[in-house]
Scaffold this motif. Structure first.
Motif, mmCIF file in Angstrom:
data_model
loop_
_atom_site.group_PDB
_atom_site.id
_atom_site.type_symbol
_atom_site.label_atom_id
_atom_site.label_comp_id
_atom_site.label_asym_id
_atom_site.label_seq_id
_atom_site.Cartn_x
_atom_site.Cartn_y
_atom_site.Cartn_z
ATOM 1 N N THR A 56 -48.972 12.385 -42.907
ATOM 2 C CA THR A 56 -49.732 11.164 -42.627
ATOM 3 C C THR A 56 -50.559 10.735 -43.827
ATOM 4 O O THR A 56 -51.253 9.731 -43.765
ATOM 5 C CB THR A 56 -50.670 11.395 -41.431
ATOM 6 N N SER A 57 -50.498 11.469 -44.932
ATOM 7 C CA SER A 57 -51.265 11.119 -46.121
ATOM 8 C C SER A 57 -50.446 10.180 -46.999
ATOM 9 O O SER A 57 -49.238 10.355 -47.155
ATOM 10 C CB SER A 57 -51.642 12.384 -46.912
ATOM 11 N N PHE A 58 -51.142 9.211 -47.573
ATOM 12 C CA PHE A 58 -50.463 8.244 -48.438
ATOM 13 C C PHE A 58 -50.450 8.785 -49.856
ATOM 14 O O PHE A 58 -51.263 8.424 -50.695
ATOM 15 C CB PHE A 58 -51.171 6.889 -48.382
ATOM 16 N N SER A 59 -49.541 9.715 -50.116
ATOM 17 C CA SER A 59 -49.414 10.345 -51.422
ATOM 18 C C SER A 59 -47.935 10.385 -51.778
ATOM 19 O O SER A 59 -47.140 11.006 -51.075
ATOM 20 C CB SER A 59 -49.998 11.761 -51.417
ATOM 21 N N PHE A 60 -47.586 9.695 -52.872
ATOM 22 C CA PHE A 60 -46.181 9.682 -53.267
ATOM 23 C C PHE A 60 -45.699 11.083 -53.615
ATOM 24 O O PHE A 60 -44.560 11.446 -53.304
ATOM 25 C CB PHE A 60 -45.988 8.748 -54.467
ATOM 26 N N ALA A 61 -46.543 11.873 -54.261
ATOM 27 C CA ALA A 61 -46.135 13.224 -54.616
ATOM 28 C C ALA A 61 -45.817 14.039 -53.365
ATOM 29 O O ALA A 61 -44.803 14.730 -53.300
ATOM 30 C CB ALA A 61 -47.239 13.896 -55.438
ATOM 31 N N GLY A 62 -46.678 13.934 -52.357
ATOM 32 C CA GLY A 62 -46.421 14.655 -51.116
ATOM 33 C C GLY A 62 -45.182 14.136 -50.405
ATOM 34 O O GLY A 62 -44.381 14.922 -49.862
ATOM 35 N N LEU A 63 -45.018 12.820 -50.400
ATOM 36 C CA LEU A 63 -43.839 12.248 -49.752
ATOM 37 C C LEU A 63 -42.554 12.710 -50.433
ATOM 38 O O LEU A 63 -41.563 13.043 -49.770
ATOM 39 C CB LEU A 63 -43.925 10.726 -49.784
ATOM 40 N N PHE A 64 -42.560 12.726 -51.767
ATOM 41 C CA PHE A 64 -41.361 13.145 -52.477
ATOM 42 C C PHE A 64 -41.060 14.621 -52.234
ATOM 43 O O PHE A 64 -39.897 15.024 -52.129
ATOM 44 C CB PHE A 64 -41.509 12.865 -53.967
ATOM 45 N N GLU A 65 -42.111 15.442 -52.157
ATOM 46 C CA GLU A 65 -41.886 16.863 -51.890
ATOM 47 C C GLU A 65 -41.296 17.046 -50.495
ATOM 48 O O GLU A 65 -40.379 17.854 -50.292
ATOM 49 C CB GLU A 65 -43.196 17.633 -52.039
ATOM 50 N N LYS A 66 -41.826 16.316 -49.514
ATOM 51 C CA LYS A 66 -41.258 16.385 -48.167
ATOM 52 C C LYS A 66 -39.806 15.895 -48.159
ATOM 53 O O LYS A 66 -38.942 16.459 -47.479
ATOM 54 C CB LYS A 66 -42.091 15.541 -47.215
ATOM 55 N N PHE A 67 -39.562 14.833 -48.925
ATOM 56 C CA PHE A 67 -38.198 14.299 -48.979
ATOM 57 C C PHE A 67 -37.242 15.303 -49.618
ATOM 58 O O PHE A 67 -36.101 15.485 -49.162
ATOM 59 C CB PHE A 67 -38.204 12.994 -49.767
ATOM 60 N N LYS A 68 -37.696 15.970 -50.695
ATOM 61 C CA LYS A 68 -36.859 16.979 -51.330
ATOM 62 C C LYS A 68 -36.559 18.129 -50.374
ATOM 63 O O LYS A 68 -35.434 18.622 -50.301
ATOM 64 C CB LYS A 68 -37.555 17.512 -52.584
ATOM 65 N N THR A 69 -37.582 18.533 -49.632
ATOM 66 C CA THR A 69 -37.375 19.599 -48.655
ATOM 67 C C THR A 69 -36.353 19.179 -47.600
ATOM 68 O O THR A 69 -35.492 19.965 -47.189
ATOM 69 C CB THR A 69 -38.703 19.967 -47.979
ATOM 70 N N PHE A 70 -36.430 17.902 -47.176
ATOM 71 C CA PHE A 70 -35.484 17.400 -46.190
ATOM 72 C C PHE A 70 -34.060 17.357 -46.750
ATOM 73 O O PHE A 70 -33.093 17.777 -46.103
ATOM 74 C CB PHE A 70 -35.924 16.007 -45.729
ATOM 75 N N VAL A 71 -33.919 16.875 -47.994
ATOM 76 C CA VAL A 71 -32.588 16.735 -48.582
ATOM 77 C C VAL A 71 -31.979 18.102 -48.875
ATOM 78 O O VAL A 71 -30.777 18.330 -48.630
ATOM 79 C CB VAL A 71 -32.662 15.887 -49.865
ATOM 80 N N ASP A 72 -32.783 19.022 -49.388
ATOM 81 C CA ASP A 72 -32.267 20.343 -49.735
ATOM 82 C C ASP A 72 -32.145 21.262 -48.522
ATOM 83 O O ASP A 72 -31.615 22.376 -48.644
ATOM 84 C CB ASP A 72 -33.166 20.991 -50.785
ATOM 85 N N GLY A 73 -32.657 20.830 -47.385
ATOM 86 C CA GLY A 73 -32.601 21.661 -46.181
ATOM 87 C C GLY A 73 -31.313 21.485 -45.408
ATOM 88 O O GLY A 73 -30.367 20.818 -45.841
ATOM 89 N N PRO A 74 -31.269 22.060 -44.221
ATOM 90 C CA PRO A 74 -30.049 22.003 -43.406
ATOM 91 C C PRO A 74 -29.632 20.581 -43.045
ATOM 92 O O PRO A 74 -28.431 20.274 -43.025
ATOM 93 C CB PRO A 74 -30.443 22.800 -42.151
ATOM 94 N N GLU A 75 -30.619 19.693 -42.757
ATOM 95 C CA GLU A 75 -30.265 18.325 -42.390
ATOM 96 C C GLU A 75 -29.600 17.601 -43.557
ATOM 97 O O GLU A 75 -28.624 16.856 -43.375
ATOM 98 C CB GLU A 75 -31.515 17.569 -41.938
ATOM 99 N N GLY A 76 -30.139 17.806 -44.764
ATOM 100 C CA GLY A 76 -29.532 17.178 -45.933
ATOM 101 C C GLY A 76 -28.141 17.699 -46.212
ATOM 102 O O GLY A 76 -27.236 16.935 -46.580
ATOM 103 N N GLN A 77 -27.959 19.018 -46.037
ATOM 104 C CA GLN A 77 -26.632 19.581 -46.245
ATOM 105 C C GLN A 77 -25.645 19.066 -45.203
ATOM 106 O O GLN A 77 -24.479 18.814 -45.502
ATOM 107 C CB GLN A 77 -26.723 21.106 -46.193
#
Length: 314
Positions: A56-77
């Protein structure tokens, strides 16, 4: 929808420089922005207060880290998304990477400018690590066009000389002497139809050094051969060196020894004389000093017009 056109509106809150909790507002946006906000709501479970990827924080760095985790995780695979390498990711870095990826393709610099929606191509060049590209190409094109134009004007002055329409002005004797020298060199070329093209190319080669020294003024041509003789530089008190350029805005074409007047300049000098004469008719006779200065301008302009007419008489 109105008249077959669709308006996309987004309702949200203004937070920055507003009271605590923000103030509701609406915007008419592009379709791309509307689709992005719609996707954001879908990822957040249709809740405005819940941002995607569980933050819920407006931080691009945090958003990108969450996005990377999503892409590199099972859902992204499962979705077949490519692996994102480790390392910090910022919004500026993403835009720069996008600009580089697009701009280095054929014609991609303009495409990157449109894609990133930047006003100036120079900004896109900075993103794409190609500073000065557009400016450099533009200045090179301008310089090439200037060289072609200078050669055309020099060729036109040469054609007038061959037809007996001579230049006038303080620099006319020097230009006429240069053209007479060129004419003598061309006369040494053996005659014959087989040499027509060779003579044309030889003429261009002989005129090119003079064209490179030509600077076009408002009412004269400046053949800038010797910086030490340039009246504009002396009047400005400039330091004169081998790389000096004329100050066309300070040109006193009636006195500079490197200035010439041609037929196309006659209307400018005649218009100047007419305007000064009209000014004399409305200026009170009590302003004697001003009338004297204006009369001197009239006389000078008229002398230049008379000299042009005399030189053009065939």
């Amino acid at each position: 929808m109105s008249g077959g056109r669709v308006r996309y509106r987004i309702a949200s809150k203004l937070i920055k420089k507003r009271r605590w909790g923000g103030e509701p507002d609406e915007w008419v946006v592009l379709e791309e922005a509307y689709r992005s906000a719609e996707l954001n709501l879908r990822l957040g479970g249709e809740r405005i207060d819940k941002a995607p990827f569980g933050t819920t924080s407006f931080s691009f760095a945090g958003l990108f880290e969450k996005f990377k985790t999503f892409v590199d995780g099972p859902e992204g695979q499962r979705l077949g998304l490519p692996h994102i390498p480790p390392g910090p990711v910022t919004s500026r870095g993403v835009r720069r990477t996008l600009a580089i990826a697009v701009a280095y393709r054929p014609g991609g610099l303009l495409a990157a400018k449109v894609q990133i929606k930047q006003v100036h191509a120079a900004t896109t060049e900075g993103y794409a690590h190609r500073p000065g590209g557009a400016q450099g190409l533009f200045m090179a094109e301008v310089a090439e066009l200037e060289r072609d134009r200078q050669l055309q004007l020099t060729k036109a002055a040469w054609d007038d000389f061959k037809e007996g329409r001579m230049p006038s002005g303080p620099g006319a004797p020097m230009l006429i002497a240069a053209f007479e020298h060129i004419d003598a060199q061309l006369a040494e070329t053996p005659p014959g139809p087989a040499h027509v093209l060779d003579v044309d190319q030889q003429l261009i080669n002989l005129l090119r050094p003079h064209a490179e020294r030509l600077h076009v003024g408002v009412a004269n041509y400046c053949w800038f051969r010797d910086p030490a003789k340039a009246l504009c530089l002396r009047l400005a008190g400039a330091v004169i060196g081998p790389d000096s350029k004329p100050l066309i805005g300070m040109c006193d074409a009636a006195r500079c020894p490197q200035a010439t007047h041609h037929g196309e300049h006659r209307s400018v000098w005649l218009s100047s004389a007419d305007r000064s004469r009209k000014l004399l008719t409305v200026l009170p006779r009590s302003q004697k000093d001003a009338r004297t200065r204006i009369q001197m301008d009239v006389d000078r302009s008229q002398r230049v017009v008379d000299a042009i007419d005399a030189a053009l008489a065939v």
